[in-house]
Design an enzyme around this catalytic site. Structure first.
Site, short mmCIF file in Angstrom:
data_model
loop_
_atom_site.label_atom_id
_atom_site.label_comp_id
_atom_site.label_asym_id
_atom_site.label_seq_id
_atom_site.Cartn_x
_atom_site.Cartn_y
_atom_site.Cartn_z
N SER A 1 -20.39 -1.74 -9.36
CA SER A 1 -19.62 -1.28 -10.53
C SER A 1 -18.82 -2.44 -11.07
O SER A 1 -18.45 -3.36 -10.32
CB SER A 1 -18.66 -0.16 -10.11
OG SER A 1 -17.72 0.11 -11.15
N TYR B 1 -12.73 3.38 -3.97
CA TYR B 1 -13.95 3.14 -4.76
C TYR B 1 -14.12 1.65 -5.06
O TYR B 1 -15.19 1.07 -4.83
CB TYR B 1 -13.88 3.95 -6.06
CG TYR B 1 -15.10 3.86 -6.94
CD1 TYR B 1 -16.24 4.62 -6.67
CD2 TYR B 1 -15.12 3.04 -8.07
CE1 TYR B 1 -17.36 4.55 -7.49
CE2 TYR B 1 -16.23 2.96 -8.88
CZ TYR B 1 -17.36 3.72 -8.59
OH TYR B 1 -18.47 3.64 -9.40
N1 LIG Z 1 -21.64 6.28 -14.49
C1 LIG Z 1 -20.82 5.23 -14.53
O1 LIG Z 1 -20.04 5.06 -15.48
C2 LIG Z 1 -20.86 4.21 -13.42
C3 LIG Z 1 -20.15 3.03 -13.61
C4 LIG Z 1 -20.19 2.06 -12.61
C5 LIG Z 1 -20.93 2.28 -11.46
N2 LIG Z 1 -21.60 3.47 -11.31
C6 LIG Z 1 -22.36 3.62 -10.08
O2 LIG Z 1 -23.66 4.06 -10.40
C7 LIG Z 1 -24.19 4.76 -9.28
C8 LIG Z 1 -24.79 6.06 -9.75
O3 LIG Z 1 -23.74 6.89 -10.24
P1 LIG Z 1 -23.99 7.89 -11.44
O4 LIG Z 1 -23.06 7.51 -12.51
O5 LIG Z 1 -25.43 8.02 -11.70
O6 LIG Z 1 -23.38 9.23 -10.81
P2 LIG Z 1 -24.05 10.57 -10.31
O7 LIG Z 1 -22.92 11.36 -9.75
O8 LIG Z 1 -24.90 11.16 -11.36
O9 LIG Z 1 -25.02 10.05 -9.15
C9 LIG Z 1 -24.61 9.87 -7.84
C10 LIG Z 1 -25.58 10.63 -6.97
O10 LIG Z 1 -25.29 10.37 -5.61
C11 LIG Z 1 -25.52 11.56 -4.92
N3 LIG Z 1 -24.82 11.52 -3.64
C12 LIG Z 1 -23.49 11.59 -3.43
N4 LIG Z 1 -23.24 11.58 -2.11
C13 LIG Z 1 -24.45 11.49 -1.49
C14 LIG Z 1 -24.85 11.42 -0.14
N5 LIG Z 1 -23.96 11.44 0.87
N6 LIG Z 1 -26.18 11.35 0.14
C15 LIG Z 1 -27.08 11.33 -0.87
N7 LIG Z 1 -26.76 11.38 -2.16
C16 LIG Z 1 -25.45 11.46 -2.47
C17 LIG Z 1 -25.00 12.65 -5.82
O11 LIG Z 1 -25.48 13.93 -5.45
C18 LIG Z 1 -25.52 12.16 -7.16
O12 LIG Z 1 -26.82 12.65 -7.41
C19 LIG Z 1 -23.04 4.91 -8.29
O13 LIG Z 1 -23.14 3.90 -7.31
C20 LIG Z 1 -21.82 4.68 -9.15
O14 LIG Z 1 -20.73 4.21 -8.39
C21 LIG Z 1 -21.60 4.43 -12.27
#
Ligand SMILES: NC(=O)c1ccc[n+]([C@@H]2O[C@H](COP(=O)([O-])OP(=O)(O)OC[C@H]3O[C@@H](n4cnc5c(N)ncnc54)[C@H](O)[C@@H]3O)[C@@H](O)[C@H]2O)c1
Length: 259
Positions: A140, A153
């Protein structure tokens, strides 16, 4: 840009948002994808979204050693080699050093960081057997600089950069490249959760997401198609000389100073 992943196999975590879209994107370009998530409803929705694509969805807790090992045992029963690993599963927690509970700290480290170690640890024999491959950890922008109150985080995301470097150095001898991406705000269920958590009184989720967008010089939040394009590039032969690097995909967010 489309790449040809025909004959390639990929393990991807996260059955919504960035992980799900990356899995579908790789599958549309020919990869056989093994997608892991913890949430049964999201897993079912991911199965429907995949339709006829070569994507199998597995119920996995990425923070749990036994669960991750069982996932890779299931993958090994189908294929002797693995070419691609994408770690996108994570949770968002909020809190300062005073307010972050030990339980939130431990859960964040386990789901966001330990997962990247566990998947690569258990998947490595299959990747080594392939003779070449690519790993992408989704970090991130908050691993570089962070907003207030995201202690656990941000710690996990900064640690992913160190993990990426350390893995890249060790894995190069096996032909395996390791990189991370650091997104700014990307429209996903996690961002919508953040918008609901951070909205002030009377502010709607959409208004908060628009405000997130205005913080990015490009003027909007990102799309999962944009993270998928970067992930696919890093997994492709076009990125053959790229390892140990982190790629900001943040609409200029971290380029701007707040004065
Ligand atoms: N969306 C944003 O703005 C953003 C920004 C920076 C980084 N990220 C990173 O991108 C990645 C994806 O996030 P996203 O935005 O798609 O969110 P999201 O919540 O849609 O996806 C995260 C997924 O992880 C799954 N998950 C959580 N705990 C779990 C576990 N113990 N075992 C298996 N699966 C598990 C959830 O069920 C979900 O499907 C993450 O690493 C997040 O930190 C997202």
């Amino acid at each position: 840009m489309a790449y040809d992943f025909t004959g390639k196999t990929a393990a991807v975590t996260g059955t919504s948002g960035i992980g799900l879209d990356a899995a579908l994107h790789l599958a549309r370009q020919g990869a056989r994808v093994f997608l892991a998530g913890i949430d049964a409803d999201l897993n079912e929705a991911a199965r429907k979204a995949a339709g006829d694509l070569a994507v199998s969805v597995h119920q996995v807790d990425v923070s749990d050693d036994g669960s991750v090992k069982a996932w890779f045992d299931a993958i090994a029963a189908v294929t002797p080699t693995l070419d691609i690993l994408v770690n996108a599963a994570a949770i968002q927690t909020y809190g300062t050093i005073e307010t972050t509970t030990p339980a939130d700290w431990d859960r964040s480290i386990a789901v966001n960081l330990r997962s990247c170690y566990l998947t690569a640890h258990h998947g490595y024999r299959l990747m080594k057997a392939a003779g070449s491959g690519a790993i992408v950890h989704v970090s991130s922008v908050q691993g570089h600089a962070n907003q207030d109150g995201v202690l656990a985080y941000a710690t996990t995301k900064g640690a992913i950069h160190a993990l990426t470097r350390a893995m890249a150095v060790d894995c190069a001898r096996d032909g395996i490249r390791v990189n991370s991406i650091s997104p700014g705000s990307i429209r996903t269920p996690l961002l919508e959760f953040s918008a609901r958590s951070l909205a002030s009184d009377g502010q709607s989720e959409e208004e908060m997401i628009a405000a997130f967008g205005r913080a990015h010089p490009i003027g909007r939040v990102g799309k999962v198609s944009e993270t998928s394009a970067l992930i696919a590039y890093l997994c492709s032969d076009a990125a053959g000389f790229t390892t140990g690097a982190d790629f900001l995909i943040d609409g200029g967010l971290s380029a701007r100073i707040g004065v």
